[in-house]
Design an enzyme around this catalytic site. Structure first.
Site, PDB file in Angstrom:
ATOM      1  N   GLU A 151       0.735  -1.131  -0.058  1.00 22.93           N
ATOM      2  CA  GLU A 151       0.066  -0.154  -0.083  1.00 22.93           C
ATOM      3  C   GLU A 151       0.715   1.354  -0.045  1.00 22.93           C
ATOM      4  O   GLU A 151       0.922   2.113   0.844  1.00 22.93           O
ATOM      5  CB  GLU A 151      -0.952  -0.007   1.213  1.00 22.93           C
ATOM      6  CG  GLU A 151      -1.865  -1.187   1.225  1.00 22.93           C
ATOM      7  CD  GLU A 151      -3.206  -1.076   2.217  1.00 22.93           C
ATOM      8  OE1 GLU A 151      -2.875  -0.346   3.432  1.00 22.93           O
ATOM      9  OE2 GLU A 151      -3.885  -1.740   2.085  1.00 22.93           O
ATOM     10  N   GLU A 311      -6.471  -7.874  -0.783  1.00 26.11           N
ATOM     11  CA  GLU A 311      -7.073  -7.740   0.698  1.00 26.11           C
ATOM     12  C   GLU A 311      -8.616  -7.313   0.838  1.00 26.11           C
ATOM     13  O   GLU A 311      -9.221  -6.405  -0.093  1.00 26.11           O
ATOM     14  CB  GLU A 311      -6.326  -6.692   1.578  1.00 26.11           C
ATOM     15  CG  GLU A 311      -5.054  -7.058   1.573  1.00 26.11           C
ATOM     16  CD  GLU A 311      -4.626  -5.773   2.693  1.00 26.11           C
ATOM     17  OE1 GLU A 311      -4.935  -5.150   3.253  1.00 26.11           O
ATOM     18  OE2 GLU A 311      -3.041  -5.815   2.373  1.00 26.11           O
TER      19      GLU A 311
END
Ligand code: ZN
Length: 675
Positions: A151, A311
């Site tokens: 991320e 995710e």
């Protein structure tokens, strides 16, 4: 077309951090994974501290054990490089790797996304670690993807970054005079004499300290800094990827993105990624359309190639103000929604709930109770079983959308940095307003970038196309001239890529649209005007353009105020196509009527559009066969009349055209359409 990785079904699993646990727990994890049908784990996301203890000392012993255990248990592995957070020793020894924030504060060790992307030390050690990992595990056949960092996000304003920014500018503009021109530096006597005069635009330079990040005094500088920062971080990704490729050229490399995350231009990342992966964490109040548009945005980054849902939470998040449970069937529904919109995986964060720090209350496949007789675990197991039955039919399958909406990060930066005309202008909201109509009516619509091949589409909508870069104006003219239907809105065509105004609005879109905008009225929150078309009156709000036509036909004008009767909604015939302009924000009824009218003009048909809360999405595999996903977003039952002969892709039941099927609350069915 092709699959994203070497796996023969929808990959099912997620982030697994056994390094946080004693080894006796690992065997129990393996037992639970088997029960739940888990077949992939993402390993090593945050292990840099244990893998490298000093400049020279590496220790892979524990990771060796973990990888061996997962391999012996037939788990596929998505192996991360661990570079999303640097070790404490590195921060102590090399303070240059620590970021300086927007307020000019040099950070200490802590948090994550904490490394300066232009630090030579960070770049050297992160790429070296990627090399060592890929060299060590290159012969492991279970590793099917590399996951670089985690991320990526944020930015840095340290001296290293400032120096690198000057180099970046020199490379782009060659001379300081060109920089002065691009940034309009004659304003407020800002003229720079030398590249050394350039400073990073932050709260201690060009931004209004009271307003912070959102308000800059020199939009061009702040936009260029974001471009530079994106490229700096993409460079970090590329350095690791290139080291990995030396050892495992056939294993695809990705990094997990975050949907509409505003700070980084994901289109620049996408060019360097073998496939897109992303993390889907909707808030409880987000609608199915608001979630679907994120999947479409991510899929569009690589022109419709399938992606990896890297995710999602099986149950709750921990970081939102209220972390509402996913209701029974909701995890399954959102998982299949991702698959319907192009995912070749269903993956969770996290596999086992950690006991400490800020993610200990984030949901997991295995909860703190460690039990398998829970609602969440039962739902995970049931889905695992279904995905096995579904097999490979959806892998690599694509959509066949004939409509598209343009979304561009640089355009968003330009709009959000703009000082005036209204703080109510909300690019993402306006894009979503249009997308929602496609979604609600089950008409496929891609989210595309400004560089996409427009000719693939019959209809393109570009809400608030404020920044018209490079040859985009000409490309849109060519698209419409050849028969395309195009629509854009208020606050479009104002500036080129440096945020410099290009003359009368809508600038480079003026000829295409056959109008010019004399003034724009930014109404405060709650104030509205209206316009009427075909006997229906719609709301006009946020920014109201007062238009003169130069060839366009007027479709509607304002009803009230001193500009009552002034055109605000037009269409221009341009070559074989049509170009529409909507000079204000409006209400849901208008978006619905207008988008459906455009679809009709472009001859885009819709199936299964008459069911409230039903999402119908099709993917087409290599052989051209259609796989239809029907998702009931309602909390109640829904009965649907099927429009073709089809076979349930999971339990193989056959259905005839016209047959009715009843869906339970939040139920999903997946069909192969029979030829
Ligand atoms: Zn920096």
């Amino acid at each position: 077309m092709g699959k994203i990785w070497n796996h023969n079904k929808i990959a099912y699993g997620g982030d697994y951090n056994p390094e946080q646990w004693p080894e006796e727990v690992w065997e129990e994890d393996m037992r639970c994974f088997k029960l739940a049908g888990i077949d992939i784990v993402t390993l090593n996301v945050f292990s840099w501290a244990s893998l490298q203890k000093d400049d020279e000392v590496y220790d892979f012993e524990r990771l060796d054990k973990i990888i061996k255990l997962c391999t012996e248990n037939d788990l596929k592995i998505c192996l991360a490089t661990s570079t999303g957070a640097h070790p404490a020793w590195m921060a102590r020894k090399y303070p240059e790797i620590l970021r300086t924030d927007f307020d000019g504060r040099k950070h200490k060790f802590g948090g994550r996304h904490n490394s300066c992307p232009n630090s030579p030390v960070y770049r050297r050690y992160s790429s070296l670690l990627a090399y060592k990992l890929s060299e060590r595990y290159k012969d492991n056949k279970n590793i099917i993807a590399w996951h670089v960092s985690n991320e990526y996000g944020g930015d840095c304003y340290c001296e290293n970054c400032e120096k690198a920014f000057r180099v970046w500018l020199k490379d782009r503009y060659k001379t300081i005079d060109e920089v002065n021109k691009a940034w309009n530096m004659s304003f407020w006597g800002h003229t720079l004499y030398d590249f050394d005069d350039v400073v990073a635009p932050s709260n201690i330079s060009e931004h209004f300290p009271l307003f912070g990040r959102d308000r800059t005094q020199f939009q061009s500088i702040s936009i260029d800094y974001r471009r530079f920062m994106t490229e700096s971080i993409v460079d970090c990704y590329k350095l690791e990827r290139d080291e990995i490729r030396k050892n495992t050229p056939d294993i695809p490399v990705t990094t997990n993105l975050m949907g509409f995350y505003p700070v980084l231009d994901y289109r620049k990342f996408a060019k360097e990624m073998e496939f897109i992966s992303w993390d889907n964490y909707p808030s409880p109040h987000e609608t199915p359309a608001e979630i679907a548009i994120c999947h479409e945005l991510m899929k569009g980054l690589k022109s419709g190639q399938s992606f990896c849902l890297m995710e999602q939470t099986p149950s709750v998040t921990n970081w939102q103000p209220f972390n509402k449970l996913k209701r029974p069937n909701e995890m399954r529904l959102l998982s299949y929604q991702a698959v319907a919109h192009g995912s070749d995986s269903v993956m969770f964060f996290q596999m086992r709930r950690s006991i400490g720090a800020c993610e200990k209350y984030h949901g997991a496949v295995i909860d703190h109770a460690g039990r398998t007789d829970t609602r969440v675990f039962r739902e995970i197991t049931a889905l695992g079983d279904e995905l096995k039955k579904l097999g490979d039919i959806t892998l690599g399958a694509r959509s066949k959308a004939r409509a598209a909406i343009i979304y561009d990060w640089e355009n968003r930066w330009g709009i959000e940095y703009s000082a005036g005309p209204s703080i109510l202008i909300d690019y993402r909201r306006e894009v979503t307003n249009y997308y929602e109509v496609f979604h609600k009516n089950n008409i496929a619509c891609d989210l595309i970038g400004p560089d996409e091949d427009f000719s693939k589409y019959d209809l393109i909508i570009a809400p608030i196309l404020y920044m018209v870069k490079g040859d985009m104006g000409e490309r849109l003219e060519k698209y419409v001239a050849e028969g395309g239907v195009f629509a854009t809105t208020y606050f479009s065509g104002y500036v080129e890529e440096h945020d410099l105004v290009t003359g009368a609005y809508p600038g480079k879109l003026k000829d295409l649209l056959g109008i010019w905008v004399e003034e724009s009225d930014a109404l405060p929150e709650g104030e509205k005007n209206s316009f009427t078309r075909d006997g229906k009156t719609y709301e006009a709000s946020i920014l109201l353009d007062l238009i003169h036509t130069e060839g366009a036909e007027v479709l509607s004008s304002y009803n009230e105020d001193f500009y009552a009767g002034t055109p605000m909604f037009t269409v221009n015939s341009f070559g074989k196509g049509k170009a529409y302009y909507i000079g204000c924000s409006s209400d849901k009824e208008f978006y619905k009527d207008f988008v459906l009218e455009l679809c009709e003009k472009a001859d885009i048909s819709k199936e299964l559009s008459n069911y409230e809360g039903l999402e119908a999405v099709s993917r087409y595999n290599d052989s051209g066969s259609e796989i239809l996903f029907l998702l009931n977003h309602n909390k109640s039952e829904l009965t649907v009349k099927l429009h073709a002969d089809m076979t349930d892709a999971i339990n193989k039941t056959e259905y005839k055209k016209g047959q009715e099927v009843t869906f339970g609350p939040r139920d999903v069915m997946i069909f192969s359409i029979n030829e």
